[in-house]
Scaffold this motif. Structure first.
Motif, PDB file in Angstrom:
ATOM      1  N   ILE A  78      57.914  14.379  52.608  1.00  0.00           N
ATOM      2  CA  ILE A  78      57.963  14.335  54.068  1.00  0.00           C
ATOM      3  C   ILE A  78      56.684  13.727  54.648  1.00  0.00           C
ATOM      4  N   ALA A  79      55.675  13.558  53.803  1.00  0.00           N
ATOM      5  CA  ALA A  79      54.419  12.937  54.217  1.00  0.00           C
ATOM      6  C   ALA A  79      53.859  12.160  53.033  1.00  0.00           C
ATOM      7  N   PHE A  80      53.114  11.118  53.350  1.00  0.00           N
ATOM      8  CA  PHE A  80      52.512  10.267  52.326  1.00  0.00           C
ATOM      9  C   PHE A  80      51.015  10.540  52.273  1.00  0.00           C
ATOM     10  N   GLN A  81      50.515  10.884  51.096  1.00  0.00           N
ATOM     11  CA  GLN A  81      49.093  11.157  50.895  1.00  0.00           C
ATOM     12  C   GLN A  81      48.394   9.845  50.545  1.00  0.00           C
ATOM     13  N   ALA A  82      47.635   9.316  51.514  1.00  0.00           N
ATOM     14  CA  ALA A  82      46.867   8.085  51.314  1.00  0.00           C
ATOM     15  C   ALA A  82      45.400   8.447  51.148  1.00  0.00           C
ATOM     16  N   PRO A  83      44.586   7.535  50.663  1.00  0.00           N
ATOM     17  CA  PRO A  83      43.148   7.830  50.531  1.00  0.00           C
ATOM     18  C   PRO A  83      42.491   8.184  51.871  1.00  0.00           C
ATOM     19  N   GLU A  84      42.993   7.617  52.969  1.00  0.00           N
ATOM     20  CA  GLU A  84      42.408   7.868  54.283  1.00  0.00           C
ATOM     21  C   GLU A  84      42.939   9.130  54.948  1.00  0.00           C
ATOM     22  N   GLY A  85      44.016   9.688  54.446  1.00  0.00           N
ATOM     23  CA  GLY A  85      44.594  10.884  55.055  1.00  0.00           C
ATOM     24  C   GLY A  85      46.066  11.015  54.731  1.00  0.00           C
ATOM     25  N   VAL A  86      46.717  11.942  55.418  1.00  0.00           N
ATOM     26  CA  VAL A  86      48.137  12.202  55.211  1.00  0.00           C
ATOM     27  C   VAL A  86      48.903  11.593  56.383  1.00  0.00           C
ATOM     28  N   TYR A  87      49.904  10.771  56.083  1.00  0.00           N
ATOM     29  CA  TYR A  87      50.700  10.105  57.106  1.00  0.00           C
ATOM     30  C   TYR A  87      52.117  10.662  57.083  1.00  0.00           C
ATOM     31  N   GLU A  88      52.607  11.029  58.253  1.00  0.00           N
ATOM     32  CA  GLU A  88      53.955  11.580  58.385  1.00  0.00           C
ATOM     33  C   GLU A  88      54.983  10.468  58.187  1.00  0.00           C
ATOM     34  N   ILE A  89      56.042  10.787  57.471  1.00  0.00           N
ATOM     35  CA  ILE A  89      57.144   9.843  57.300  1.00  0.00           C
ATOM     36  C   ILE A  89      58.085  10.024  58.479  1.00  0.00           C
ATOM     37  N   ALA A  90      58.258   8.975  59.276  1.00  0.00           N
ATOM     38  CA  ALA A  90      59.080   9.039  60.478  1.00  0.00           C
ATOM     39  C   ALA A  90      60.564   8.870  60.155  1.00  0.00           C
ATOM     40  N   SER A  91      60.868   7.947  59.268  1.00  0.00           N
ATOM     41  CA  SER A  91      62.262   7.715  58.874  1.00  0.00           C
ATOM     42  C   SER A  91      62.273   7.210  57.438  1.00  0.00           C
ATOM     43  N   LYS A  92      63.379   7.461  56.766  1.00  0.00           N
ATOM     44  CA  LYS A  92      63.514   7.014  55.383  1.00  0.00           C
ATOM     45  C   LYS A  92      64.977   6.854  55.038  1.00  0.00           C
ATOM     46  N   GLU A  93      65.243   5.894  54.188  1.00  0.00           N
ATOM     47  CA  GLU A  93      66.590   5.651  53.681  1.00  0.00           C
ATOM     48  C   GLU A  93      66.575   5.922  52.184  1.00  0.00           C
ATOM     49  N   PRO A  94      67.724   6.203  51.593  1.00  0.00           N
ATOM     50  CA  PRO A  94      67.743   6.405  50.137  1.00  0.00           C
ATOM     51  C   PRO A  94      67.246   5.152  49.400  1.00  0.00           C
ATOM     52  N   VAL A  95      66.551   5.392  48.312  1.00  0.00           N
ATOM     53  CA  VAL A  95      66.045   4.306  47.471  1.00  0.00           C
ATOM     54  C   VAL A  95      67.210   3.751  46.668  1.00  0.00           C
ATOM     55  N   ARG A  96      67.243   2.438  46.498  1.00  0.00           N
ATOM     56  CA  ARG A  96      68.258   1.809  45.659  1.00  0.00           C
ATOM     57  C   ARG A  96      67.566   1.266  44.425  1.00  0.00           C
ATOM     58  N   LEU A  97      67.945   1.771  43.269  1.00  0.00           N
ATOM     59  CA  LEU A  97      67.356   1.325  42.005  1.00  0.00           C
ATOM     60  C   LEU A  97      68.459   0.920  41.044  1.00  0.00           C
ATOM     61  N   ARG A  98      68.282  -0.241  40.437  1.00  0.00           N
ATOM     62  CA  ARG A  98      69.192  -0.687  39.375  1.00  0.00           C
ATOM     63  C   ARG A  98      68.359  -0.786  38.114  1.00  0.00           C
ATOM     64  N   LEU A  99      68.769  -0.027  37.100  1.00  0.00           N
ATOM     65  CA  LEU A  99      68.053  -0.017  35.819  1.00  0.00           C
ATOM     66  C   LEU A  99      68.982  -0.544  34.735  1.00  0.00           C
ATOM     67  N   GLN A 100      68.416  -1.378  33.858  1.00  0.00           N
ATOM     68  CA  GLN A 100      69.200  -1.976  32.772  1.00  0.00           C
ATOM     69  C   GLN A 100      68.419  -1.886  31.473  1.00  0.00           C
ATOM     70  N   ASN A 101      69.112  -1.476  30.420  1.00  0.00           N
ATOM     71  CA  ASN A 101      68.528  -1.425  29.080  1.00  0.00           C
ATOM     72  C   ASN A 101      68.471  -2.855  28.554  1.00  0.00           C
ATOM     73  N   ILE A 102      67.250  -3.355  28.302  1.00  0.00           N
ATOM     74  CA  ILE A 102      67.106  -4.717  27.778  1.00  0.00           C
ATOM     75  C   ILE A 102      66.749  -4.708  26.292  1.00  0.00           C
ATOM     76  N   GLY A 103      66.881  -3.546  25.669  1.00  0.00           N
ATOM     77  CA  GLY A 103      66.656  -3.431  24.232  1.00  0.00           C
ATOM     78  C   GLY A 103      65.235  -3.061  23.874  1.00  0.00           C
ATOM     79  N   ASP A 104      65.094  -2.522  22.671  1.00  0.00           N
ATOM     80  CA  ASP A 104      63.795  -2.164  22.113  1.00  0.00           C
ATOM     81  C   ASP A 104      63.053  -1.153  22.996  1.00  0.00           C
ATOM     82  N   ARG A 105      63.800  -0.154  23.490  1.00  0.00           N
ATOM     83  CA  ARG A 105      63.267   0.916  24.354  1.00  0.00           C
ATOM     84  C   ARG A 105      62.590   0.378  25.608  1.00  0.00           C
ATOM     85  N   LYS A 106      63.142  -0.719  26.148  1.00  0.00           N
ATOM     86  CA  LYS A 106      62.628  -1.308  27.378  1.00  0.00           C
ATOM     87  C   LYS A 106      63.734  -1.327  28.422  1.00  0.00           C
ATOM     88  N   LEU A 107      63.321  -1.096  29.670  1.00  0.00           N
ATOM     89  CA  LEU A 107      64.249  -1.119  30.788  1.00  0.00           C
ATOM     90  C   LEU A 107      63.753  -2.121  31.815  1.00  0.00           C
TER      91      LEU A 107
END
Length: 175
Positions: A25-54
């Protein structure tokens, strides 16, 4: 939000898309804590490219309230973060550190989405935040926001090297 990546290692080429929510609900930056005003779900696409690498790609959209550098009023700053990198899960944390490829959002087969977003935010923070190009700031004596009014403080800036002489004049006026 933690994503368990072990299901992607069933076979090479396996791909999965995740849309986790940002839990912080807040982001901890080196200068202080900043309130998150709005956020959308993160979209992540992960693919196995072999040899224990994604291969990971995705994006996140959120906005933070960051104080103006001159008057300290909160300013709404939008961020559009993009992720595009390879994750090598065969490397130990020491090997990643030696390669300057530290990924603190990876812990074993778990990916911490909030930590991933925090890292990208840290890299994308603006150098200077202003509420307005013509922001007047605050009075350095009484703290009045000069965008909304003026104060009666003496704003004459004297050369600091002359402060000793100024003290002598003040003492002579008091006598």
């Amino acid at each position: 939000m933690q994503i368990n990546l072990s299901e992607l290692f069933v076979r090479e080429g396996k791909e999965k898309t995740y849309t986790p929510d940002i839990e912080m609900i807040a982001f901890q930056a080196p200068e202080g804590v900043y309130e998150i005003a709005s956020k959308e779900p993160v979209r992540l696409r992960l693919q196995n490219i072999g040899d224990r690498k994604l291969y990971m790609e995705g994006d996140a959209k959120l906005s933070l309230y960051i104080p103006c550098d001159r008057c300290l009023e909160p300013v709404l700053i939008p961020f559009e973060l993009n992720f595009d990198e390879s994750l090598d899960l065969s490397q130990s944390e020491e090997e990643r550190a030696a390669d300057l490829n530290e990924q603190p959002y990876l812990n074993g087969y778990n990916l911490d989405v909030d930590q991933l977003v925090s890292n990208e935010l840290l890299l994308n923070l603006p150098m200077k935040v202003l509420c307005d190009e013509n922001c007047k700031g605050i009075c350095n004596r009484c703290g009045t926001n000069l965008n909304y009014g003026t104060c009666d403080c003496d704003r004459t800036s004297l050369d600091p090297r002359m402060s000793v002489i100024q003290d002598i004049f003040k003492q002579s006026k008091e006598v």
